[in-house]
Write a protein that holds these residues in place. Structure first.
Motif, short mmCIF file in Angstrom:
data_model
loop_
_atom_site.label_atom_id
_atom_site.label_comp_id
_atom_site.label_asym_id
_atom_site.label_seq_id
_atom_site.Cartn_x
_atom_site.Cartn_y
_atom_site.Cartn_z
N CYS A 282 74.75 -20.70 67.74
CA CYS A 282 75.96 -20.80 67.63
C CYS A 282 76.64 -21.60 66.64
N ARG B 263 78.64 -17.78 73.44
CA ARG B 263 77.67 -17.11 72.61
C ARG B 263 77.87 -17.23 71.06
N GLU C 118 80.37 -18.30 81.72
CA GLU C 118 79.14 -18.11 81.00
C GLU C 118 79.14 -19.16 79.82
#
Length: 396
Positions: free
Chosen positions: A162, A64, A61
């Motif tokens: 980020c 984050r 993924e």
């Protein structure tokens, strides 16, 4: 999509195993781009965004903001985990400025093992053509004229949130150390306060010194190759800091190296001997190992069955050289002893009489079989005559 691309897509759909292998290969290639060290990949400024994009397949993924926030908050110039691995993760990172330098202190990350890949994204030195390698962290903490472009490329791939999370964590105050683990592993120094009482201080070393020391000492552990210049050696040792060094910092994983620095024993014993002699003790022992070989060579010449004028002249010369060297050592010791007394304000003082050259040469730890040979040579009539002539010449 051209005809060949369509064929490839259809082939992947018909063969899921091939598709999985291709994805695995792409992920492995992406992970190879995550590093704390330069990889030798020369990039133009325009290629930086593509380089970040190539890193994405390394993650199931997309990273984050919280991932980069952890990296930023876990970054500092001093790591308490280098002293003890029992330091809590949120109580283990300190930030201090370099003294006498405008450049920011070297930061390294100390994060949990699962967060190390995120740290490798922002700590990898990007090698932009014509410029010194700098990581994303460097571009945030010590920006230059290309830093806006590099950080923009990072934000394009990973997101503005980020970048903001990383920037805020790196440029903020960082962790506030409120307590140390109760392990007794930290040195403690008590300093007097100007107004009375004590101030408890716990010294810590910068990670920069730890890393620099490892880089400097690496040559001392190289394997000696045949017919090559000798590898430098020393009294070095390696000691594991932790069973899982990556939990201290992925950037400095591996064993801790220590070395013992001591003065050569000859110098240490010599200084102690001079001190003892200056204060009225015995004369120092002359510890030059070459002297023993010279005395035994001289003893061998005295035992030669055949002799002639050249041999006798050579034997005289060897005896004279031994005596001269002994007298030179005696003069050096007395000079150093007087300097010692003068430096300490003890003024003029009568020093004990030094031993004769023959006695000085004999006063050493001889091997069992060599001691009788040395004594026979140094107490021989020949050596006594040469010694007497040398002393008369010195006194004159």
């Amino acid at each position: 999509m051209d005809e060949q691309d369509a064929v490839d897509v259809e082939a992947e759909a018909l063969d899921p195993e091939n598709s999985k292998d291709a994805a695995d290969t792409k992920a492995k290639a992406a992970k190879a781009l995550l590093s704390f060290k330069s990889l030798g990949r020369q990039l133009t400024l325009e290629q930086v965004e593509a380089e970040f994009s190539l890193m994405l397949p390394a993650f199931r993924e997309p990273p984050r903001p919280t991932d980069f926030e952890k990296v930023g908050m876990g970054s500092g110039s001093h790591l308490l985990k280098l002293t003890t691995p029992r330091a809590a993760l949120d109580q283990s990172v300190l930030r201090f400025s370099r003294t006498a330098s405008n450049a920011p202190a070297v930061f390294v990350p100390s994060v949990n093992a699962p967060d190390i890949p995120f740290a490798k994204i922002v700590y990898r030195p990007l090698e932009i053509v014509g410029r010194e390698p700098k990581s994303v962290v460097d571009h945030i903490r010590d920006p230059d004229e290309v830093s806006p472009s590099v950080l923009s490329a990072f934000a394009t791939v990973f997101g503005d949130d980020c970048l903001d999370a990383l920037r805020s964590a790196l440029l903020g105050e960082g962790q506030v150390i409120a307590s140390l683990p109760d392990t007794g592993e930290f040195p403690t120094i008590f300093l007097p306060r100007p107004g009375g009482g004590d101030l408890q201080a716990t010294p810590v070393s910068p990670v920069e010194a730890f890393m620099g020391f490892k880089n400097m000492s690496s040559a001392w552990f190289l394997k000696q190759e045949k017919d090559q210049p000798p590898v430098p050696r020393g009294r070095w040792s390696r000691q594991a800091v932790s069973a899982k060094p990556q939990n201290i910092s992925g950037a400095i994983g591996g064993p801790r190296q220590r070395f013992m620095a001591t003065m050569p024993s000859v110098m240490r014993d010599y200084k102690a001997g001079v001190l003892r002699y200056a204060l009225g003790g015995s004369f120092p022992i002359w510890r030059d190992e070459d002297v023993e070989a010279a005395v035994l060579h001289y003893a061998g010449r005295l035992d030669m069955e055949y002799t002639n004028s050249d041999i006798r002249s050579g034997t005289d010369w060897y005896a004279d050289q031994l005596i001269k060297s002994a007298l030179d050592f005696t003069a050096e010791v007395r000079r150093d002893a007087r300097d010692f007394l003068e430096e300490r304000g003890l003024g003029e003082k009568d020093l004990p009489e030094p031993p004769l050259p023959s006695a000085l040469l004999l006063r050493r730890r001889w091997k069992k079989d060599d001691q009788p040979k040395a004594m026979k040579a140094l107490t021989s009539g020949h050596f006594q005559d040469r010694e007497r002539l040398a002393l008369e010449k010195t006194e004159a």
